[in-house]
Design a protein around this motif. Sequence first.
Motif, PDB file in Angstrom:
ATOM      1  N   UNK A   1      41.108  35.151  47.892  1.00 36.53           N
ATOM      2  CA  UNK A   1      41.598  36.545  48.073  1.00 36.53           C
ATOM      3  C   UNK A   1      42.219  36.909  47.049  1.00 36.53           C
ATOM      4  N   UNK A   2      42.197  37.820  46.853  1.00 38.47           N
ATOM      5  CA  UNK A   2      43.088  38.766  45.330  1.00 38.47           C
ATOM      6  C   UNK A   2      43.233  39.492  45.548  1.00 38.47           C
ATOM      7  N   UNK A   3      44.678  39.949  45.426  1.00 36.96           N
ATOM      8  CA  UNK A   3      45.276  41.460  45.572  1.00 36.96           C
ATOM      9  C   UNK A   3      45.848  41.774  44.377  1.00 36.96           C
ATOM     10  N   UNK A   4      45.398  42.522  43.359  1.00 38.69           N
ATOM     11  CA  UNK A   4      45.604  42.648  42.388  1.00 38.69           C
ATOM     12  C   UNK A   4      46.707  43.904  42.554  1.00 38.69           C
ATOM     13  N   UNK A   5      47.637  44.265  41.386  1.00 37.83           N
ATOM     14  CA  UNK A   5      48.749  45.385  41.508  1.00 37.83           C
ATOM     15  C   UNK A   5      48.488  46.070  40.380  1.00 37.83           C
ATOM     16  N   UNK A   6      48.028  45.564  39.786  1.00 41.18           N
ATOM     17  CA  UNK A   6      47.746  46.377  38.216  1.00 41.18           C
ATOM     18  C   UNK A   6      46.028  47.363  38.060  1.00 41.18           C
ATOM     19  N   UNK A   7      45.986  47.839  37.242  1.00 42.22           N
ATOM     20  CA  UNK A   7      44.528  48.984  37.650  1.00 42.22           C
ATOM     21  C   UNK A   7      44.165  48.961  36.158  1.00 42.22           C
ATOM     22  N   UNK A   8      43.873  48.726  35.547  1.00 44.39           N
ATOM     23  CA  UNK A   8      42.871  48.783  33.758  1.00 44.39           C
ATOM     24  C   UNK A   8      44.248  48.582  32.851  1.00 44.39           C
ATOM     25  N   UNK A   9      44.935  47.744  33.744  1.00 39.53           N
ATOM     26  CA  UNK A   9      45.931  47.090  32.543  1.00 39.53           C
ATOM     27  C   UNK A   9      47.308  47.494  31.844  1.00 39.53           C
TER      28      UNK A   9
ATOM     29  N   UNK B   1      41.827  35.875  37.038  1.00 40.37           N
ATOM     30  CA  UNK B   1      41.161  37.018  36.654  1.00 40.37           C
ATOM     31  C   UNK B   1      40.789  38.262  36.774  1.00 40.37           C
ATOM     32  N   UNK B   2      40.112  37.807  38.925  1.00 41.40           N
ATOM     33  CA  UNK B   2      40.669  39.293  39.604  1.00 41.40           C
ATOM     34  C   UNK B   2      41.825  40.485  38.900  1.00 41.40           C
ATOM     35  N   UNK B   3      42.708  39.309  39.569  1.00 38.03           N
ATOM     36  CA  UNK B   3      44.080  40.172  38.908  1.00 38.03           C
ATOM     37  C   UNK B   3      44.251  40.714  37.916  1.00 38.03           C
TER      38      UNK B   3
END
Length: 169
Positions: A71-79, A126-128
């Motif tokens: 599971x990936x939990x990205x902290x960013x959005x649109x770079x 890559x998801x992050x």
Amino acid sequence: MEKIRVIIDNQQKAVKIPTGLRMLVRRCCNAVLRLEKFAYPAEISVTFVDNQQIQELNKKYRGKDTPTDVLSFPMGEKGEFDTNHDTGAKVLGDIVLSMEKAVEQAERYDHSLEREVGYLTAHSMLHLLGYDHENGGMERVRMREKEEQVMTQLGLPGSSSYVLDEEEG
């Protein structure tokens, strides 16, 4: 390239973590960031869990009551990413990896646990960074190519083709 901090936490006892696996995870994170020309210091958290732990997270965050591999939990959005004010690093997010699933899949695909964990780490990185394969199409193909490029760079090329079920990926 800027400094990369990969924080690794083993919260499971089901699978003994082989010597060198933590270093491989760090190398994989670095390889993805190099491939993507990420020009900032970065911070990534990687947690090893068992199937029960990842099933609970999958149910809570994705509404799927089944164990998954990563599971990936990205902290960013649109770079755009939050910055750790103590270090100046961009906080990319969290990767949660089921070691039990990694062992199962390594056996299923007839390759090493190292290859499987490396692949899952590259996929999640890559998801992050904002990639999404859920809708299929070219984005999925691009992601797959980048994952394999990283695996080849790390000396872990695929030994067989992958056939993804609809639930996988």
